[in-house]
Scaffold this motif. Structure first.
Motif, PDB file in Angstrom:
ATOM      1  N   ASN A   1      31.396  31.511   9.745  1.00  0.00           N
ATOM      2  CA  ASN A   1      30.195  31.465   8.909  1.00  0.00           C
ATOM      3  C   ASN A   1      28.940  31.731   9.737  1.00  0.00           C
TER       4      ASN A   1
ATOM      5  N   LEU B   1      40.935  21.566   5.459  1.00  0.00           N
ATOM      6  CA  LEU B   1      41.722  22.523   6.240  1.00  0.00           C
ATOM      7  C   LEU B   1      42.109  23.720   5.379  1.00  0.00           C
TER       8      LEU B   1
ATOM      9  N   GLU C   1      35.182  35.034  -0.094  1.00  0.00           N
ATOM     10  CA  GLU C   1      34.076  34.106  -0.305  1.00  0.00           C
ATOM     11  C   GLU C   1      33.724  33.439   1.005  1.00  0.00           C
ATOM     12  N   ARG C   2      32.502  32.921   1.047  1.00  0.00           N
ATOM     13  CA  ARG C   2      32.113  32.163   2.225  1.00  0.00           C
ATOM     14  C   ARG C   2      33.061  30.973   2.377  1.00  0.00           C
ATOM     15  N   LEU C   3      33.495  30.721   3.624  1.00  0.00           N
ATOM     16  CA  LEU C   3      34.407  29.607   3.857  1.00  0.00           C
ATOM     17  C   LEU C   3      33.659  28.286   3.713  1.00  0.00           C
ATOM     18  N   THR C   4      34.376  27.265   3.283  1.00  0.00           N
ATOM     19  CA  THR C   4      33.757  25.939   3.191  1.00  0.00           C
ATOM     20  C   THR C   4      34.506  24.997   4.118  1.00  0.00           C
ATOM     21  N   PRO C   5      34.236  25.120   5.418  1.00  0.00           N
ATOM     22  CA  PRO C   5      34.994  24.332   6.393  1.00  0.00           C
ATOM     23  C   PRO C   5      34.598  22.864   6.387  1.00  0.00           C
ATOM     24  N   VAL C   6      35.463  22.058   7.002  1.00  0.00           N
ATOM     25  CA  VAL C   6      35.114  20.663   7.257  1.00  0.00           C
ATOM     26  C   VAL C   6      33.896  20.681   8.169  1.00  0.00           C
ATOM     27  N   ARG C   7      32.905  19.893   7.845  1.00  0.00           N
ATOM     28  CA  ARG C   7      31.722  19.891   8.706  1.00  0.00           C
ATOM     29  C   ARG C   7      31.982  19.044   9.950  1.00  0.00           C
TER      30      ARG C   7
ATOM     31  N   SER D   1      44.076  37.487   8.485  1.00  0.00           N
ATOM     32  CA  SER D   1      43.267  36.828   7.460  1.00  0.00           C
ATOM     33  C   SER D   1      41.822  36.745   7.917  1.00  0.00           C
ATOM     34  N   VAL D   2      41.632  36.456   9.194  1.00  0.00           N
ATOM     35  CA  VAL D   2      40.282  36.370   9.745  1.00  0.00           C
ATOM     36  C   VAL D   2      39.627  37.752   9.738  1.00  0.00           C
TER      37      VAL D   2
ATOM     38  N   VAL E   1      41.258  25.272  13.220  1.00  0.00           N
ATOM     39  CA  VAL E   1      40.941  26.020  12.008  1.00  0.00           C
ATOM     40  C   VAL E   1      39.635  25.568  11.343  1.00  0.00           C
ATOM     41  N   SER E   2      39.333  24.274  11.360  1.00  0.00           N
ATOM     42  CA  SER E   2      38.089  23.841  10.705  1.00  0.00           C
ATOM     43  C   SER E   2      36.878  24.345  11.503  1.00  0.00           C
TER      44      SER E   2
ATOM     45  N   SER F   1      39.365  26.065   4.933  1.00  0.00           N
ATOM     46  CA  SER F   1      38.919  26.727   6.158  1.00  0.00           C
ATOM     47  C   SER F   1      39.696  28.007   6.436  1.00  0.00           C
ATOM     48  N   ILE F   2      40.828  28.182   5.744  1.00  0.00           N
ATOM     49  CA  ILE F   2      41.674  29.342   6.028  1.00  0.00           C
ATOM     50  C   ILE F   2      41.230  30.515   5.166  1.00  0.00           C
ATOM     51  N   PRO F   3      40.851  31.641   5.799  1.00  0.00           N
ATOM     52  CA  PRO F   3      40.469  32.791   4.985  1.00  0.00           C
ATOM     53  C   PRO F   3      41.678  33.305   4.203  1.00  0.00           C
TER      54      PRO F   3
ATOM     55  N   ALA G   1      36.380  28.214  11.055  1.00  0.00           N
ATOM     56  CA  ALA G   1      35.669  28.579   9.832  1.00  0.00           C
ATOM     57  C   ALA G   1      34.162  28.410  10.016  1.00  0.00           C
ATOM     58  N   GLN G   2      33.758  27.358  10.730  1.00  0.00           N
ATOM     59  CA  GLN G   2      32.316  27.162  10.984  1.00  0.00           C
ATOM     60  C   GLN G   2      31.750  28.322  11.793  1.00  0.00           C
TER      61      GLN G   2
ATOM     62  N   HIS H   1      38.511  38.735   6.411  1.00  0.00           N
ATOM     63  CA  HIS H   1      37.355  37.955   5.991  1.00  0.00           C
ATOM     64  C   HIS H   1      36.039  38.534   6.523  1.00  0.00           C
TER      65      HIS H   1
ATOM     66  N   PRO I   1      49.047  30.367   3.389  1.00  0.00           N
ATOM     67  CA  PRO I   1      49.217  28.924   3.242  1.00  0.00           C
ATOM     68  C   PRO I   1      49.960  28.519   1.975  1.00  0.00           C
TER      69      PRO I   1
END
Lengths: 336, 335
Positions: B201, A257, A269-275, B222-223, B193-194, A260-262, B197-198, B226, B267
């Protein structure tokens, strides 16, 4: 000697009947709310965070939802075992709640002053005149300009932020010792969001009440919460002091989580979210519910459901429901 | 028309959109709401312009006017060399093919009685000649795969997908006509939020692969930071500040931008240098009765008499980017 918590929830389970079968929306959740503290309950949709609050408030949607087990002890009194009428009065007097959407919780055909005053008339037997005066005072307290003039306005004549202030005024009317706010700022603009969070934090301090903030937004509570409880698929997956949990997340979901927050500062950087996506509560994965989305998952995770436990090398009150919690914390140190 | 690489893809000049206010009884027009009140900006090919503002700022109306869903009261919208506000219906139709929109709520914008494959192919029915009918099935599956959906789910209905998957489906539909410009109107705001982010991307990957230009409307700063190359900040129907992303976030000169940025929840606030918090009082003014002069002056701590008399132009100030404030100045930390 430590003071007993104001609210103590133990092994709470809530079951919902749906078209597809029974769903355990909350599954064995335990947590305490200490006197005067602010606890943030965090999670995404379907995590069970709002249902937990509804169970505490006794407002689960009936007949679909029912408490399937556990205890809810408020100030030494077991809310699930006591006489329902006394519990109802307790919930009105000492435990109050604020919801996300103030417009649907306010009655559109009654003046706001009348609705706030109703709390005093019904619960305190106040006269109309006294109730009205108390309503104006509360409206001033929650920062509604020209309260004396606006006390006779209807809900639709107020902006979203002002309506949320009215809801907070109603919740505060009986000077509760515990205020539960479910996504109180989610429907509001960012500048208004900041005003409402500040107001809640100020009121909590002045009133010495305990505050439970339920939200999906890890950012809005960071400034005001003392502790955090993260929920995933009906379970508590991590808990501890908010800085400790955010800075040294020991559950891969918490970590996901955060990633996932920018950022508002720093490089983009590219986000690394939960898949993947949250699981269907009707068909939860075996073992740890998070394992299909987890980069740390092993055979053990697919077989054994982890319980909330202390994390080696972290403060005792920081607990995570992950077999690999130490590894997760260590991973962060490598990256820094 | 020429597709000169250096000319902007979209050029908006002094655009106004007004809605009539009618009396409840006789439906007589009693006044006008200026939802968009004189907005100008360019959108360069391949860039992402972020459009931020709170509710009532006019950002969604601006997007709807650009795409032709609302009629402009005055001003011009030039897309790819064609002036749209005075274009013929045929020209408009062609332009609409090139401009697509992704909405906040994928569920209410997807026809529940059509399968994912049909939803994507719908646009090819309306605009024949883009994809021959014999290729619809394959193309639809390719598009679903491209946005990260399982192509074998082409026969499923919207309710059989999760919220994040439905937004991917909305994106696939928007891409079906191979647009040049995609307007994302709060496209990730309703997502967890998860999942958000997907999808962010995914939007970045699609832009890189397909050379898309985005107008990205969101209230989450923030979005916006980004995804955006440049950012326009709107307040009460006007653009108050417009600059490169880094300029807006590091060197905002308009007090509203500064207040907005200071209110963004972060955050881990303790991990950053302490921020000056500017808590605005009051609410956005009613667009039916905006303040004279600068529309932000009723909430501004710098307001003076001049602000009520003269509307500040959006023009470069302090040798920096355009800002619509008579008293534009850098945040305290930079002075």
């Amino acid at each position: 000697m430590t003071e007993s918590p104001l609210l103590s929830v133990r092994d709470l389970s809530v079951r919902f009947r749906t078209g597809g079968g029974h769903v355990r929306a909350v599954d064995g959740v335990s947590f305490d709310v200490r006197r005067g503290e602010t606890l943030a309950v965090l999670g995404e949709s379907g995590s069970g965070k709002s249902v937990t609050a509804q169970a505490v408030m006794g407002i689960l949607p009936k007949p679909a939802g029912e408490i399937a087990g556990g205890t809810i002890v408020y100030d030494g009194r077991d809310l699930l075992a006591e006489d329902p009428n006394r519990v109802r009065r307790l919930r009105g007097d000492e435990i109050a709640m604020v919801f996300q959407d103030p417009l649907s919780s306010l009655n559109p055909v009654f003046r706001v002053g009348w609705q706030i005053g109703e709390m005093f008339r019904r619960h305190r037997g106040a006269s109309r005149r006294a109730a009205r005066a108390a309503a104006v005072e509360l409206m001033e307290r929650v920062g509604i300009p020209a309260a004396a003039r606006r006390v006779d306005d209807f809900p639709h004549q107020f902006s979203g932020g002002m309506r949320q202030r009215i809801m907070i005024a109603m919740a505060l009317a009986l000077r509760p010792r515990l205020l539960i706010a479910d996504e109180p700022t989610t429907a509001l603009d960012v500048t208004v969001q900041a005003q409402i969070m500040r107001l809640l934090a100020d009121l909590r301090r002045e009133e010495g009440m305990a505050l439970v903030l339920i939200t999906h937004d890890l950012g809005v509570v960071a400034d005001v919460a003392d502790r955090a409880l993260l929920m995933y698929a009906g379970r508590a997956v991590e808990t501890g002091g908010i800085r400790e949990v955010y800075d040294h997340a020991a559950h891969p979901y918490t970590r996901g989580l955060m990633a996932s927050i920018p950022d508002l500062d720093g490089p983009r950087e590219r986000l690394t979210p939960v898949r993947g996506a949250p699981p269907n509560l009707l068909a939860l994965p075996s073992g740890c519910s998070f394992h299909p989305r987890c980069p740390h998952a092993t055979d053990r995770c697919r077989a054994d459901d982890p319980v909330l436990r202390a994390v080696d090398g972290r403060p005792a009150e920081h607990r995570a429901a992950c077999h690999h919690a130490e590894e997760v914390v260590a991973g962060e140190r490598e990256r820094v | 028309m020429s597709a000169n690489g250096s000319e902007p893809l979209l050029s908006v000049r002094d655009l106004h959109t007004t809605f009539p206010l009618r009396s409840a009884l006789l439906r007589r027009v009693t006044g006008h709401v200026q939802a968009v009140a004189g907005v100008s900006f360019d959108l360069r090919r391949g860039e992402t312009l972020g459009l931020v503002g709170e509710s009532g700022s006019g950002k969604s109306t601006l997007a709807r006017t650009v795409i032709g869903l609302e009629r402009a009261a005055s001003g011009t919208v030039t897309f790819d060399g064609r002036e749209l506000t005075s274009a013929s219906p045929a020209e408009l139709r062609a332009a609409r093919r090139d401009v697509q929109m992704i909405f906040q709520d994928p569920y209410s914008s997807l026809n529940p009685r059509r399968t994912a494959g049909q939803i994507v192919a719908e646009a090819w029915e309306i605009h024949p000649g883009v994809v021959p009918r014999s290729r619809w099935r394959d193309e639809a599956r390719d598009l679903l795969a491209r946005v990260g959906l399982d192509p074998s789910h082409a026969d499923r209905y919207p309710h059989q997908f999760s919220g994040g998957q439905r937004q991917r489906l909305g994106i696939a539909r928007a891409l079906a006509l191979r647009p040049k410009l995609v307007i994302c109107d709060e496209a990730v705001s309703a997502l967890d939020v998860s999942i958000q982010a997907q999808v962010l991307n995914l939007l970045a990957d699609l832009q890189a692969d397909l050379g898309l230009t985005y107008l990205f409307i969101a209230h989450d700063l923030s979005v916006v930071r980004h995804v955006s190359d440049r950012v326009a900040v709107m307040y009460a129907g006007r653009v108050v500040e417009l600059a490169e992303q880094e300029e807006i976030f590091r060197r905002p000169t308009h007090p509203y931008t500064q207040a907005l940025l200071s209110a963004v929840p972060v955050p881990r606030p303790w991990s950053q240098p302490p921020r000056e918090r500017i808590l605005l009082t009051g609410d956005v003014p009613s667009p039916a009765d905006p303040p004279s002069g600068c529309r932000f002056r009723t909430r501004c701590w710098k307001a003076r008499d001049e602000c009520a008399e003269v509307e500040p132009a959006l023009e470069p100030r302090l040798g920096l980017h355009p800002s619509a404030c008579h008293f534009a100045e850098l945040p305290a930390a930079h002075r």
